[in-house]
Write a protein that holds these residues in place. Sequence first.
Motif, PDB file in Angstrom:
ATOM      1  N   TYR A   1      24.006 -23.528  -4.747  1.00 23.44           N
ATOM      2  CA  TYR A   1      24.072 -22.101  -4.443  1.00 23.44           C
ATOM      3  C   TYR A   1      24.092 -21.869  -2.936  1.00 23.44           C
ATOM      4  CZ  TYR A   1      23.060 -17.084  -4.976  1.00 23.44           C
ATOM      5  OH  TYR A   1      23.119 -15.717  -4.946  1.00 23.44           O
ATOM      6  N   ALA A   2      23.239 -22.587  -2.213  1.00 26.95           N
ATOM      7  CA  ALA A   2      23.200 -22.450  -0.751  1.00 26.95           C
ATOM      8  C   ALA A   2      24.541 -22.866  -0.139  1.00 26.95           C
ATOM      9  CB  ALA A   2      22.068 -23.294  -0.175  1.00 26.95           C
ATOM     10  N   MET A   3      25.132 -23.934  -0.641  1.00 27.80           N
ATOM     11  CA  MET A   3      26.432 -24.393  -0.121  1.00 27.80           C
ATOM     12  C   MET A   3      27.516 -23.356  -0.408  1.00 27.80           C
ATOM     13  SD  MET A   3      26.060 -27.306   1.401  1.00 27.80           S
ATOM     14  CE  MET A   3      27.602 -28.151   1.380  1.00 27.80           C
ATOM     15  N   TYR A   4      27.493 -22.783  -1.610  1.00 30.67           N
ATOM     16  CA  TYR A   4      28.482 -21.761  -1.962  1.00 30.67           C
ATOM     17  C   TYR A   4      28.360 -20.560  -1.019  1.00 30.67           C
ATOM     18  CZ  TYR A   4      30.952 -18.042  -4.245  1.00 30.67           C
ATOM     19  OH  TYR A   4      31.804 -16.989  -4.481  1.00 30.67           O
ATOM     20  N   LEU A   5      27.137 -20.045  -0.859  1.00 29.26           N
ATOM     21  CA  LEU A   5      26.927 -18.884   0.010  1.00 29.26           C
ATOM     22  C   LEU A   5      27.358 -19.195   1.445  1.00 29.26           C
ATOM     23  CD1 LEU A   5      23.423 -17.710  -1.283  1.00 29.26           C
ATOM     24  CD2 LEU A   5      25.628 -16.606  -1.715  1.00 29.26           C
ATOM     25  N   LYS A   6      27.041 -20.393   1.918  1.00 30.72           N
ATOM     26  CA  LYS A   6      27.419 -20.798   3.279  1.00 30.72           C
ATOM     27  C   LYS A   6      28.936 -20.835   3.424  1.00 30.72           C
ATOM     28  CE  LYS A   6      26.386 -22.456   7.381  1.00 30.72           C
ATOM     29  NZ  LYS A   6      25.748 -21.615   8.382  1.00 30.72           N
ATOM     30  N   SER A   7      29.631 -21.340   2.406  1.00 31.20           N
ATOM     31  CA  SER A   7      31.100 -21.438   2.465  1.00 31.20           C
ATOM     32  C   SER A   7      31.765 -20.066   2.538  1.00 31.20           C
ATOM     33  CB  SER A   7      31.638 -22.222   1.263  1.00 31.20           C
ATOM     34  OG  SER A   7      31.575 -21.452   0.080  1.00 31.20           O
ATOM     35  N   LYS A   8      31.076 -19.034   2.085  1.00 24.65           N
ATOM     36  CA  LYS A   8      31.611 -17.666   2.113  1.00 24.65           C
ATOM     37  C   LYS A   8      31.097 -16.883   3.325  1.00 24.65           C
ATOM     38  CE  LYS A   8      33.797 -18.327  -1.670  1.00 24.65           C
ATOM     39  NZ  LYS A   8      35.225 -18.592  -1.624  1.00 24.65           N
ATOM     40  N   GLY A   9      30.333 -17.544   4.203  1.00 22.32           N
ATOM     41  CA  GLY A   9      29.837 -16.883   5.408  1.00 22.32           C
ATOM     42  C   GLY A   9      28.702 -15.924   5.158  1.00 22.32           C
ATOM     43  N   TYR A  10      27.959 -16.123   4.078  1.00 19.90           N
ATOM     44  CA  TYR A  10      26.897 -15.191   3.708  1.00 19.90           C
ATOM     45  C   TYR A  10      25.730 -15.219   4.686  1.00 19.90           C
ATOM     46  CZ  TYR A  10      23.485 -12.758   0.837  1.00 19.90           C
ATOM     47  OH  TYR A  10      22.556 -11.866   0.385  1.00 19.90           O
ATOM     48  N   TYR A  11      25.408 -16.379   5.223  1.00 13.26           N
ATOM     49  CA  TYR A  11      24.276 -16.496   6.143  1.00 13.26           C
ATOM     50  C   TYR A  11      24.630 -17.431   7.297  1.00 13.26           C
ATOM     51  CZ  TYR A  11      23.442 -20.856   3.614  1.00 13.26           C
ATOM     52  OH  TYR A  11      23.592 -22.085   3.039  1.00 13.26           O
TER      53      TYR A  11
ATOM     54  N   ASP B   1      22.113 -19.513   8.883  1.00 14.21           N
ATOM     55  CA  ASP B   1      21.190 -20.649   8.899  1.00 14.21           C
ATOM     56  C   ASP B   1      21.928 -21.900   8.392  1.00 14.21           C
ATOM     57  OD1 ASP B   1      18.855 -22.110   9.088  1.00 14.21           O
ATOM     58  OD2 ASP B   1      17.801 -21.065   7.478  1.00 14.21           O
ATOM     59  N   THR B   2      21.293 -23.058   8.485  1.00 13.70           N
ATOM     60  CA  THR B   2      21.896 -24.258   7.910  1.00 13.70           C
ATOM     61  C   THR B   2      21.742 -24.205   6.394  1.00 13.70           C
ATOM     62  OG1 THR B   2      19.870 -25.580   7.966  1.00 13.70           O
ATOM     63  CG2 THR B   2      21.271 -25.608   9.963  1.00 13.70           C
ATOM     64  N   ALA B   3      22.645 -24.855   5.694  1.00 16.22           N
ATOM     65  CA  ALA B   3      22.583 -24.881   4.229  1.00 16.22           C
ATOM     66  C   ALA B   3      21.302 -25.571   3.759  1.00 16.22           C
ATOM     67  CB  ALA B   3      23.810 -25.579   3.664  1.00 16.22           C
ATOM     68  N   THR B   4      20.872 -26.589   4.475  1.00 13.85           N
ATOM     69  CA  THR B   4      19.646 -27.309   4.105  1.00 13.85           C
ATOM     70  C   THR B   4      18.427 -26.391   4.191  1.00 13.85           C
ATOM     71  OG1 THR B   4      20.594 -29.375   4.900  1.00 13.85           O
ATOM     72  CG2 THR B   4      18.202 -29.315   4.647  1.00 13.85           C
ATOM     73  N   ASN B   5      18.306 -25.638   5.283  1.00 14.16           N
ATOM     74  CA  ASN B   5      17.175 -24.708   5.424  1.00 14.16           C
ATOM     75  C   ASN B   5      17.224 -23.609   4.372  1.00 14.16           C
ATOM     76  OD1 ASN B   5      15.838 -25.917   7.517  1.00 14.16           O
ATOM     77  ND2 ASN B   5      16.660 -24.596   9.097  1.00 14.16           N
ATOM     78  N   TYR B   6      18.420 -23.076   4.124  1.00 12.89           N
ATOM     79  CA  TYR B   6      18.542 -22.001   3.143  1.00 12.89           C
ATOM     80  C   TYR B   6      18.159 -22.513   1.752  1.00 12.89           C
ATOM     81  CZ  TYR B   6      20.137 -17.461   1.505  1.00 12.89           C
ATOM     82  OH  TYR B   6      20.188 -16.201   0.988  1.00 12.89           O
ATOM     83  N   ALA B   7      18.632 -23.708   1.407  1.00 15.56           N
ATOM     84  CA  ALA B   7      18.292 -24.296   0.100  1.00 15.56           C
ATOM     85  C   ALA B   7      16.783 -24.518  -0.008  1.00 15.56           C
ATOM     86  CB  ALA B   7      19.047 -25.604  -0.105  1.00 15.56           C
ATOM     87  N   ARG B   8      16.155 -24.966   1.061  1.00 19.17           N
ATOM     88  CA  ARG B   8      14.688 -25.147   1.056  1.00 19.17           C
ATOM     89  C   ARG B   8      13.984 -23.819   0.791  1.00 19.17           C
ATOM     90  NH1 ARG B   8      14.633 -28.478   6.277  1.00 19.17           N
ATOM     91  NH2 ARG B   8      15.165 -30.520   5.494  1.00 19.17           N
ATOM     92  N   GLY B   9      14.484 -22.750   1.418  1.00 23.98           N
ATOM     93  CA  GLY B   9      13.900 -21.433   1.180  1.00 23.98           C
ATOM     94  C   GLY B   9      14.025 -21.006  -0.268  1.00 23.98           C
ATOM     95  N   LEU B  10      15.180 -21.239  -0.852  1.00 18.73           N
ATOM     96  CA  LEU B  10      15.383 -20.906  -2.267  1.00 18.73           C
ATOM     97  C   LEU B  10      14.443 -21.732  -3.147  1.00 18.73           C
ATOM     98  CD1 LEU B  10      19.288 -20.741  -2.459  1.00 18.73           C
ATOM     99  CD2 LEU B  10      17.689 -18.826  -2.335  1.00 18.73           C
ATOM    100  N   GLU B  11      14.367 -23.022  -2.869  1.00 17.74           N
ATOM    101  CA  GLU B  11      13.508 -23.911  -3.670  1.00 17.74           C
ATOM    102  C   GLU B  11      12.036 -23.508  -3.567  1.00 17.74           C
ATOM    103  OE1 GLU B  11      14.751 -27.599  -1.968  1.00 17.74           O
ATOM    104  OE2 GLU B  11      16.443 -27.812  -3.367  1.00 17.74           O
ATOM    105  N   TYR B  12      11.618 -23.094  -2.383  1.00 20.84           N
ATOM    106  CA  TYR B  12      10.239 -22.657  -2.193  1.00 20.84           C
ATOM    107  C   TYR B  12       9.911 -21.487  -3.117  1.00 20.84           C
ATOM    108  CZ  TYR B  12       6.151 -20.527  -0.067  1.00 20.84           C
ATOM    109  OH  TYR B  12       4.911 -19.962   0.134  1.00 20.84           O
ATOM    110  N   PHE B  13      10.812 -20.515  -3.200  1.00 20.76           N
ATOM    111  CA  PHE B  13      10.540 -19.329  -4.018  1.00 20.76           C
ATOM    112  C   PHE B  13      10.839 -19.548  -5.498  1.00 20.76           C
ATOM    113  CE2 PHE B  13      10.711 -17.197   0.158  1.00 20.76           C
ATOM    114  CZ  PHE B  13       9.465 -16.583   0.091  1.00 20.76           C
TER     115      PHE B  13
END
Length: 144
Positions: free
Chosen positions: A118-128, A130-142
């Motif tokens: 999901y983080a990679m998909y959002l990153k590929s569309k320019g959604y955020y 941040d790095t994809a790794t950090n964004y994925a960590r944030g998602l996993e945390y929640f």
Amino acid sequence: MISKVMYVGFAVAGFLLAGYCVFSITWSPLWLFSKYRSMRQLIIAQAKHETANFTSSLYWRAWNCFGMRIATVRKQTRIGETNGYARYWSPYQSLRDLFLWFDFHNLNPSTITNARHYAMYLKSKGYYTDTATNYARGLEYFMS
């Protein structure tokens, strides 16, 4: 001077309002028939990540659960603007807008199997930004 009773009253009201906000995203009727319902846990984690667990000033000023900016080439459910970000009537409208964003980008929910995808998909569309790794960590945390 604020009395202890008023302070407790404000704290309880804030807690109840925050509970409503989480409830309106988590149990929205949009999930019932949405093709994105398989992504529900990821999307709720995204809202928590984007809003610092529903505490950010953008969230409280604009009911913006996903950090959505003003759309220029797609349909959007916003009612206004707050510093370049979309403002909504409710968290429900913010969720509707995210679904419109998915539709605009032709998201196939079956291709999203975990937070990293999901983080990679959002990153590929320019959604955020941040790095994809950090964004994925944030998602996993929640999600935990």
